[in-house]
Design an enzyme around this catalytic site. Structure first.
Site, PDB file in Angstrom:
ATOM      1  N   GLY A  34     -19.434  -2.291  20.061  1.00 53.43           N
ATOM      2  CA  GLY A  34     -19.786  -1.022  20.688  1.00 53.43           C
ATOM      3  C   GLY A  34     -21.193  -1.082  21.250  1.00 53.43           C
ATOM      4  N   SER A  36     -25.170  -0.372  21.910  1.00 56.66           N
ATOM      5  CA  SER A  36     -26.332  -0.305  21.019  1.00 56.66           C
ATOM      6  C   SER A  36     -26.483   1.135  20.537  1.00 56.66           C
ATOM      7  CB  SER A  36     -27.590  -0.735  21.782  1.00 56.66           C
ATOM      8  OG  SER A  36     -28.731  -0.667  20.959  1.00 56.66           O
ATOM      9  N   SER A  38     -24.445   2.696  18.565  1.00 56.79           N
ATOM     10  CA  SER A  38     -23.150   3.361  18.370  1.00 56.79           C
ATOM     11  C   SER A  38     -22.794   3.479  16.892  1.00 56.79           C
ATOM     12  CB  SER A  38     -22.034   2.617  19.121  1.00 56.79           C
ATOM     13  OG  SER A  38     -21.900   1.293  18.630  1.00 56.79           O
ATOM     14  N   GLY A  39     -23.541   2.784  16.032  1.00 60.47           N
ATOM     15  CA  GLY A  39     -23.311   2.886  14.593  1.00 60.47           C
ATOM     16  C   GLY A  39     -22.759   1.635  13.942  1.00 60.47           C
ATOM     17  N   LYS A  40     -22.730   0.530  14.653  1.00 60.61           N
ATOM     18  CA  LYS A  40     -22.135  -0.713  14.129  1.00 60.61           C
ATOM     19  C   LYS A  40     -22.803  -1.154  12.833  1.00 60.61           C
ATOM     20  CE  LYS A  40     -23.124  -3.010  17.826  1.00 60.61           C
ATOM     21  NZ  LYS A  40     -23.803  -1.875  18.499  1.00 60.61           N
ATOM     22  N   SER A  41     -24.114  -1.301  12.865  1.00 64.90           N
ATOM     23  CA  SER A  41     -24.835  -1.772  11.678  1.00 64.90           C
ATOM     24  C   SER A  41     -24.768  -0.753  10.550  1.00 64.90           C
ATOM     25  CB  SER A  41     -26.296  -2.085  12.027  1.00 64.90           C
ATOM     26  OG  SER A  41     -26.370  -3.177  12.920  1.00 64.90           O
ATOM     27  N   SER A 108     -21.280  -7.424  21.437  1.00 65.20           N
ATOM     28  CA  SER A 108     -20.203  -8.265  21.986  1.00 65.20           C
ATOM     29  C   SER A 108     -19.534  -7.579  23.173  1.00 65.20           C
ATOM     30  CB  SER A 108     -19.191  -8.648  20.901  1.00 65.20           C
ATOM     31  OG  SER A 108     -18.771  -7.544  20.129  1.00 65.20           O
TER      32      SER A 108
END
Length: 199
Positions: A34, A36, A38-41, A108
């Site tokens: 997603g 930067s 967006s909440g991935k980490s 990605s």
């Protein structure tokens, strides 16, 4: 790039199946993708904590963290982004073979790169998690101040500003981070793993 020659794969006597049996659960790549901010980490950290509390063996790979070591020689050109994901894919494959749930938090941006990682592992070993968020909400969060710098022209090739992000065609899981809380997002993923007999 220099290519390896005269190499032969050496099998281990301890197989993935044996490792999984010892751990008491399957293994897979949980691929967070997603924009930067967006909440991935954030969600991957919370998910790892929740899985650990259940006795699930995990390892988390984060975009920035990996660039401190394994991929510190890569920039953010399209070619370097592709190589970044290729390396992470290979590491993820090894960790799945080790019997771990591998949580990867990487923008990605290219579908082809993500699909190539999917092809590295078995059919049920790649779970794509699309962290769906509007550009506006990501810019509002902007915890690292990257969007602001990109808008000012201080960062070139920034995903979503002057570089593309290709949404997944058919992710296994979509998390709408504009609507779901951290705990709700984690519950969606844990429910998927339960419902599909991963854990």
């Amino acid at each position: 790039m220099t290519k390896s020659t005269n190499i032969v794969w050496h099998e281990s006597e301890i197989t993935k199946a044996i490792r999984r049996e010892a751990k008491g659960h399957k293994s897979a790549v949980l691929w967070f993708t997603g924009l930067s901010a967006s909440g991935k980490s954030t969600i991957s950290v919370a998910l790892e904590t929740a899985l650990h509390a259940r006795g699930i063996h995990t390892y988390r790979l984060d975009g920035d963290n990996v660039r401190y070591g394994l991929n510190k020689n890569l920039g953010f050109s399209p070619e370097d982004r592709t190589e970044n994901i290729r390396r992470i894919g290979e590491v993820s494959k090894l960790l799945v073979d080790a019997g771990l749930f591998t949580l990867t938090a990487f923008i990605s941006p290219y579908r082809e790169d993500r699909n190539q990682v999917r092809e590295l592992v078995e059919t049920d070993e790649f779970i794509e998690i699309y962290m769906k968020a509007t550009m506006e909400s990501c810019e509002e969060r902007d915890p690292k101040g990257l969007y602001k710098k990109a808008r000012l022209g201080e960062i070139k090739g920034f995903t979503g500003i002057d570089a593309p992000y290709e949404e997944p065609d058919a992710p296994e899981i979509t998390i709408d981070t504009n609507r779901l809380s951290i705990s709700e997002s984690v519950e969606v993923i844990v429910s998927y793993l339960n419902d599909n007999n991963y854990i």
